[in-house]
Design an enzyme around this catalytic site. Structure first.
Site, mmCIF file in Angstrom:
data_model
loop_
_atom_site.group_PDB
_atom_site.id
_atom_site.type_symbol
_atom_site.label_atom_id
_atom_site.label_comp_id
_atom_site.label_asym_id
_atom_site.label_seq_id
_atom_site.Cartn_x
_atom_site.Cartn_y
_atom_site.Cartn_z
ATOM 1 N N LYS A 35 -2.523 51.016 -9.589
ATOM 2 C CA LYS A 35 -1.466 50.205 -10.232
ATOM 3 C C LYS A 35 -1.059 49.008 -9.374
ATOM 4 O O LYS A 35 -0.836 47.930 -9.890
ATOM 5 C CB LYS A 35 -0.212 51.047 -10.510
ATOM 6 C CG LYS A 35 -0.409 52.162 -11.507
ATOM 7 C CD LYS A 35 0.910 52.818 -11.874
ATOM 8 C CE LYS A 35 1.650 53.436 -10.699
ATOM 9 N NZ LYS A 35 0.928 54.535 -10.025
ATOM 10 N N ARG B 215 -6.616 55.970 2.094
ATOM 11 C CA ARG B 215 -5.810 54.744 2.085
ATOM 12 C C ARG B 215 -5.108 54.508 3.424
ATOM 13 O O ARG B 215 -4.537 55.426 4.003
ATOM 14 C CB ARG B 215 -4.766 54.839 0.966
ATOM 15 C CG ARG B 215 -3.829 53.641 0.903
ATOM 16 C CD ARG B 215 -3.157 53.520 -0.412
ATOM 17 N NE ARG B 215 -2.135 54.542 -0.635
ATOM 18 C CZ ARG B 215 -1.404 54.614 -1.738
ATOM 19 N NH1 ARG B 215 -1.600 53.748 -2.718
ATOM 20 N NH2 ARG B 215 -0.503 55.553 -1.884
ATOM 21 N N ARG C 10 0.284 56.067 5.019
ATOM 22 C CA ARG C 10 1.633 56.265 4.485
ATOM 23 C C ARG C 10 2.016 57.723 4.674
ATOM 24 O O ARG C 10 1.175 58.608 4.533
ATOM 25 C CB ARG C 10 1.647 55.923 2.976
ATOM 26 C CG ARG C 10 2.045 54.510 2.681
ATOM 27 C CD ARG C 10 1.854 54.116 1.239
ATOM 28 N NE ARG C 10 2.464 54.988 0.231
ATOM 29 C CZ ARG C 10 2.515 54.693 -1.068
ATOM 30 N NH1 ARG C 10 2.018 53.547 -1.510
ATOM 31 N NH2 ARG C 10 3.049 55.524 -1.931
HETATM 32 P P1 AMP Z 1 4.735 54.583 -5.305
HETATM 33 O O1 AMP Z 1 4.499 53.542 -4.279
HETATM 34 O O2 AMP Z 1 4.951 54.021 -6.686
HETATM 35 O O3 AMP Z 1 3.717 55.683 -5.264
HETATM 36 O O4 AMP Z 1 6.146 55.261 -4.930
HETATM 37 C C1 AMP Z 1 6.347 55.915 -3.697
HETATM 38 C C2 AMP Z 1 7.530 56.852 -3.800
HETATM 39 O O5 AMP Z 1 8.714 56.108 -4.104
HETATM 40 C C3 AMP Z 1 7.441 57.903 -4.892
HETATM 41 O O6 AMP Z 1 6.695 59.038 -4.510
HETATM 42 C C4 AMP Z 1 8.918 58.224 -5.105
HETATM 43 O O7 AMP Z 1 9.421 59.037 -4.072
HETATM 44 C C5 AMP Z 1 9.558 56.852 -4.981
HETATM 45 N N1 AMP Z 1 9.613 56.152 -6.280
HETATM 46 C C6 AMP Z 1 8.952 55.020 -6.642
HETATM 47 N N2 AMP Z 1 9.253 54.654 -7.897
HETATM 48 C C7 AMP Z 1 10.137 55.588 -8.345
HETATM 49 C C8 AMP Z 1 10.829 55.790 -9.580
HETATM 50 N N3 AMP Z 1 10.659 54.953 -10.617
HETATM 51 N N4 AMP Z 1 11.657 56.862 -9.676
HETATM 52 C C9 AMP Z 1 11.854 57.704 -8.644
HETATM 53 N N5 AMP Z 1 11.213 57.588 -7.467
HETATM 54 C C10 AMP Z 1 10.381 56.541 -7.305
#
Ligand code: AMP
Length: 225
Positions: A13, A124, A157
């Site tokens: 994404k 990653r 990460r």
């Molecule tokens: P991502 O980079 O999108 O994988 O997000 C990393 C982390 O941020 C996720 O595992 C959640 O802990 C938090 N996070 C990101 N977007 C959301 C969301 N829309 N709602 C809740 N937690 C989020």
């Protein structure tokens, strides 16, 4: 127009969001990026969010919704924007519509086999300084451990550790996957195969969005090509 990129962690994404956002001239709004910035900056909100993120769990809807509300009310989002990582559950999707009623939207889900997701997330690395993303298998840095862009050190990460990856995928299945039916019911949903090269996937997404824009002149007015 609002473009919502759906797809599990590791589906691409972030990468596709950057390309699609360039194509149509809409800013990419990534809740994961905004939250990681808050964590690095040690803001109150970042401190609150950090432990949930490190465990692969969702941060509370209130926190995330407030971040999104602030970001999409900025001037550069007036004509449209692309959401990466939001909404993450039905309640966030409903809140988003209340936040901005009447904005035309399309949800595109990037679909990738489970085994490949685990492989991608395990390989990653990100730059600790500029946050550029690498993949040891398909997009390694030129010099081991160093960022091509800024020479910063590359790190994994915290949520890309094996047990946290498993948790994130579980949370995705339970909380986020139901959004497929939600957007299907609204006739705003499209799935693309997320396997193949970055360019292959990009062309699949762009050809759907180009067609959607051509069919709905209201959407087109908002997009810059
Ligand atoms: P991502 O980079 O999108 O994988 O997000 C990393 C982390 O941020 C996720 O595992 C959640 O802990 C938090 N996070 C990101 N977007 C959301 C969301 N829309 N709602 C809740 N937690 C989020």
């Amino acid at each position: 127009m609002r473009i919502i990129l759906l797809g599990p962690p590791g589906s691409g994404k972030g990468t596709q969001g950057d390309l699609i956002s360039q194509r149509y001239g809409f800013p990419k709004v990534s809740t994961g990026d905004i939250l990681r910035l808050a964590v690095r900056g040690r803001t109150d909100l970042g401190v609150k969010a950090e432990s949930m993120m490190n465990r692969g769990l969702l941060v509370s809807d209130d926190i995330v919704l407030e971040l999104v509300r602030r970001r999409i009310s900025a001037e550069d989002c007036r004509r449209g924007y692309l959401l990466d990582g939001f909404p993450r559950n039905i309640s966030q999707a409903e809140s988003l519509e209340k936040l901005e009623t009447g904005r035309p939207e399309r949800a595109v889900e990037i679909q990738v086999d489970f085994d490949l997701l685990v492989q991608r997330l395990s390989a990653r690395l990100v730059c600790g300084q500029c946050q550029a993303v690498y993949n040891l298998n398909v997009q390694p840095p030129r010099r081991e451990g160093a960022c091509d862009v800024c020479s910063g050190g590359l790190v994994r990460r915290k949520d890309d550790q094996p047990e946290v990856i498993a948790e994130r995928l579980k949370v995705y299945k339970k909380e986020t996957e139901p959004l497929r039916g939600y957007y299907q019911a609204k006739n705003m949903y499209h799935a693309v195969d997320g396997q193949g090269t970055v360019q292959d996937v990009y062309l699949r997404i762009a050809s759907y969005l180009d067609a959607a824009l051509a069919e709905a002149p209201g959407l087109k007015d908002e997009a810059r090509r």
